[in-house]
Design an enzyme around this catalytic site. Structure first.
Site, PDB file in Angstrom:
ATOM      1  N   ASP A  35       0.844  -1.191   0.000  1.00 37.82           N
ATOM      2  CA  ASP A  35       0.000   0.000   0.000  1.00 37.82           C
ATOM      3  C   ASP A  35       0.881   1.244   0.000  1.00 37.82           C
ATOM      4  OD1 ASP A  35      -1.998   1.890   0.319  1.00 37.82           O
ATOM      5  OD2 ASP A  35      -3.092   0.725   1.801  1.00 37.82           O
ATOM      6  N   ASP A  36       0.887   1.971  -1.114  1.00 39.87           N
ATOM      7  CA  ASP A  36       1.642   3.226  -1.258  1.00 39.87           C
ATOM      8  C   ASP A  36       3.146   3.018  -1.365  1.00 39.87           C
ATOM      9  OD1 ASP A  36      -0.815   4.398  -1.031  1.00 39.87           O
ATOM     10  OD2 ASP A  36      -0.357   5.611   0.730  1.00 39.87           O
ATOM     11  N   CYS A  75      -6.062   3.835  -3.699  1.00 41.59           N
ATOM     12  CA  CYS A  75      -6.351   2.482  -3.203  1.00 41.59           C
ATOM     13  C   CYS A  75      -7.552   1.764  -3.819  1.00 41.59           C
ATOM     14  CB  CYS A  75      -6.555   2.533  -1.695  1.00 41.59           C
ATOM     15  SG  CYS A  75      -5.170   3.176  -0.766  1.00 41.59           S
ATOM     16  N   ARG A  79      -7.537  -1.593  -6.403  1.00 44.17           N
ATOM     17  CA  ARG A  79      -7.908  -2.931  -5.931  1.00 44.17           C
ATOM     18  C   ARG A  79      -9.110  -3.480  -6.708  1.00 44.17           C
ATOM     19  NH1 ARG A  79      -5.052  -3.224  -0.851  1.00 44.17           N
ATOM     20  NH2 ARG A  79      -3.848  -1.287  -0.833  1.00 44.17           N
ATOM     21  N   LYS A 134      -5.572  -5.760   3.745  1.00 44.57           N
ATOM     22  CA  LYS A 134      -6.531  -4.702   3.457  1.00 44.57           C
ATOM     23  C   LYS A 134      -7.432  -5.038   2.267  1.00 44.57           C
ATOM     24  CE  LYS A 134      -6.433   0.075   1.779  1.00 44.57           C
ATOM     25  NZ  LYS A 134      -5.584   1.241   1.532  1.00 44.57           N
ATOM     26  N   HIS A 136     -10.749  -2.816   1.207  1.00 47.12           N
ATOM     27  CA  HIS A 136     -11.060  -1.475   0.698  1.00 47.12           C
ATOM     28  C   HIS A 136     -11.957  -1.458  -0.541  1.00 47.12           C
ATOM     29  CE1 HIS A 136      -9.318   2.886   0.994  1.00 47.12           C
ATOM     30  NE2 HIS A 136     -10.625   2.817   1.169  1.00 47.12           N
ATOM     31  N   SER A 159      -8.325   1.647   4.787  1.00 46.54           N
ATOM     32  CA  SER A 159      -6.986   2.117   5.149  1.00 46.54           C
ATOM     33  C   SER A 159      -6.816   2.294   6.648  1.00 46.54           C
ATOM     34  CB  SER A 159      -6.681   3.433   4.441  1.00 46.54           C
ATOM     35  OG  SER A 159      -6.644   3.256   3.040  1.00 46.54           O
ATOM     36  N   HIS A 225       1.562   2.364   4.038  1.00 45.88           N
ATOM     37  CA  HIS A 225       0.595   3.459   4.091  1.00 45.88           C
ATOM     38  C   HIS A 225       0.719   4.197   5.422  1.00 45.88           C
ATOM     39  CE1 HIS A 225      -3.351   5.471   4.286  1.00 45.88           C
ATOM     40  NE2 HIS A 225      -3.474   5.257   2.983  1.00 45.88           N
ATOM     41  N   ASP A 279      -0.154  -0.948  -4.865  1.00 46.01           N
ATOM     42  CA  ASP A 279      -1.466  -0.507  -5.339  1.00 46.01           C
ATOM     43  C   ASP A 279      -1.422   0.827  -6.072  1.00 46.01           C
ATOM     44  OD1 ASP A 279      -0.995   1.083  -3.088  1.00 46.01           O
ATOM     45  OD2 ASP A 279      -3.064   0.988  -2.375  1.00 46.01           O
ATOM     46  N   ASN A 280      -0.378   1.621  -5.835  1.00 47.07           N
ATOM     47  CA  ASN A 280      -0.203   2.904  -6.532  1.00 47.07           C
ATOM     48  C   ASN A 280       1.183   3.423  -6.208  1.00 47.07           C
ATOM     49  OD1 ASN A 280      -2.580   3.646  -4.149  1.00 47.07           O
ATOM     50  ND2 ASN A 280      -0.568   4.587  -3.928  1.00 47.07           N
ATOM     51  N   LYS A 297       1.487   9.607  -5.578  1.00 44.80           N
ATOM     52  CA  LYS A 297       0.175   9.026  -5.304  1.00 44.80           C
ATOM     53  C   LYS A 297      -0.918  10.070  -5.494  1.00 44.80           C
ATOM     54  CE  LYS A 297      -2.726   7.347  -1.523  1.00 44.80           C
ATOM     55  NZ  LYS A 297      -2.792   6.909  -0.124  1.00 44.80           N
TER      56      LYS A 297
END
Length: 480
Positions: A35-36, A75, A79, A134, A136, A159, A225, A279-280, A297
């Site tokens: 994540d991130d 996010c 996903r 996660k 989301h 998150s 994240h 994810d990004n 992001k």
């Protein structure tokens, strides 16, 4: 007699079936989803701050992608792309019910119950399926992962920073299947420093209990994240000025090593494809690095959506290889189905393609295809081959206001249509639109066709599969 090129074509056509049929087993599949994590946050992608030896070893033993794209720069839509093989715009997951860029707690919408997700396809063919981490994609009962093809879930519904008093968020819940097993107390977030460790232990334990038949594990890390967290020993493994971020990345590397070591110890490695990605793109304000890539992001500049991706499969993927051909998380749906010898016959339109051939022949030359940068209801950019056009310069004042509001002003545009040659200018520094009007027009024609199909903002096009909306969503709370 068949010539050499014909033989190559035949081999490529048969390759996915060959992979499955050598020992009669369908391959196990693991997706490790950070994540991130930024494009340059791993040593194998140029980080000078973060120690990631286990992931770097994974890269030397496997395949490293250099032009790999998340499904979106934030996010939820990213996903959704993984689960459906579609741009989030197509499945109505690019905006929440209030036109914000991700889903928030007690969301009125979530992933469509009618959507056939990746784990549902694999489960139908005999796979055990689990998500650790996660989700989301909605926190109401009909949107939870156990209702969308996953046999088991341990993790967060959204998150780890989504516990905001002024927004009246409920206390952050940790879930096991459909029950809250741990929750923050009096708006104090529960200790997240052991979360990566707990995810790793849960993942290994679940694999151990399900290794007798093919399995699909989606290990969706909460980290790095913000607010970042890691166990104390990992703070010694980074020189990142943002120590917490570097420690979180180091612990993710440890976690990855634990998973791969377990697979080798149990002789599962040669029948298991492991993907590591994000994810990004990362946010440098929190300690991430996207290297030479522009943006971060929340933006459709390369730094917001191009991410590291490593594919590992001992005995199948040649060690130390690199693939420069553009690919995306939207491709995993078709790719994993192909590797499992599953024919997708539901007539559902998806945006991804089967890229399994990239794993085994990463230097294969393929015809370019458009990659569409959808974000918060708008088609902001397109990549085709090495060309990338940023379309936001031609957007109306109202559209720009909508984007700024949905993205907390994370807008990246020069105020005019921008064209870049990503092969020679991956940092998007030199706008060459005036020198190539024919390329600009070609890409704008692609944009017009895509917009006609999917619409923009609140005007959903004819190909958008609208999800359901809940009138009275309820918070996830631990029962006494």
């Amino acid at each position: 007699m068949l010539n050499k090129s014909v033989y190559i074509i035949i081999i490529l056509i048969l390759l996915p079936n060959f992979v499955v049929s050598q020992d009669g087993k369908k391959p196990n599949i693991i997706v490790i989803f950070c994540d991130d994590l930024g494009f340059a946050d791993l040593s194998s992608y140029g980080s000078i701050w973060n120690e990631t030896p286990e992931i770097d070893k994974m890269a030397t033993e496997g395949l490293r992608f250099t032009n790999f794209y998340a499904g979106a720069p934030v996010c939820t839509p990213s996903r959704a792309a993984l689960m459906t093989g579609c741009y989030a715009r197509r499945v109505d997951m690019d905006l929440d019910a209030k036109n914000r860029w991700v889903l928030f707690p007690v969301a009125k919408k979530g992933i469509n119950p009618k959507e056939i997700t990746l784990p549902e396809v694999l489960k139908e063919e005999g796979y055990s399926t689990a998500i650790i981490g996660k989700w989301h994609l909605g926190d109401q009962p009909e949107f939870l992962p156990t209702k969308h093809g996953f046999d088991y879930w341990f993790g967060l519904p959204y998150s780890n920073d989504m516990e905001v008093l002024k927004r009246e968020d409920p206390p952050l819940p940790l879930m096991r299947n459909e029950k809250v097993v741990q929750q923050s107390n009096k708006l104090k977030v529960f200790d997240q420093t052991t979360l990566t460790k707990r995810y790793t232990e849960e993942a290994v334990q679940w694999i151990d209990s399900n290794k007798e038949k093919p399995f699909f594990l989606y290990l969706a890390h909460t980290m790095p994240h913000n607010p970042v967290a890691a166990r104390p020993e990992f703070y010694k493994k980074t020189t990142n000025p943002k120590k917490g971020f570097g420690a979180a990345v180091a612990e993710i590397s440890w976690s990855t090593g634990e998973i791969l070591s377990y697979l080798k110890k149990e002789n599962l490695d040669k029948n298991t494809l492991v993907i590591f990605t994000s994810d990004n793109g990362g946010n440098p304000n929190w300690g991430a690095s996207n290297g030479i890539l522009k943006g971060k992001k929340g933006q459709t500049s390369e730094g917001g959506i191009r991410v590291p991706c490593i594919a590992w499969w001992p005995g199948k993927i040649e060690p130390g290889t690199t693939c420069t051909t553009p690919a995306s998380v939207i491709d995993f749906y078709s790719t994993f189905s192909s590797l499992a010898n599953i024919k997708l016959e539901d007539a559902t339109k998806r945006d991804g393609k089967d890229i399994s051939q990239y794993f085994f022949n990463p230097h294969l030359e393929v015809e370019p295809r458009p990659f569409f940068y959808w974000h918060v209801g708008y088609l902001e950019a397109i990549r085709y081959g090495d060309w990338k056009i940023n379309l936001m310069g031609d957007f109306s004042k109202k559209a720009k206001e909508n984007i700024a509001k949905s993205t907390y002003s994370e807008v990246s545009s020069l105020g005019q249509v921008e064209l870049y040659d990503l092969n020679n200018d991956p940092g998007e520094r030199f706008n060459i639109a005036d020198a190539h009007p024919e390329i600009v027009q070609k890409l704008i024609s692609m944009a017009d066709k895509e917009r006609a199909a999917l619409g923009q903002w609140n005007d959903k096009g004819p190909e958008v599969r609208t999800t359901i909306y809940k009138k009275n969503p309820k918070p996830l709370l631990k029962q006494p």
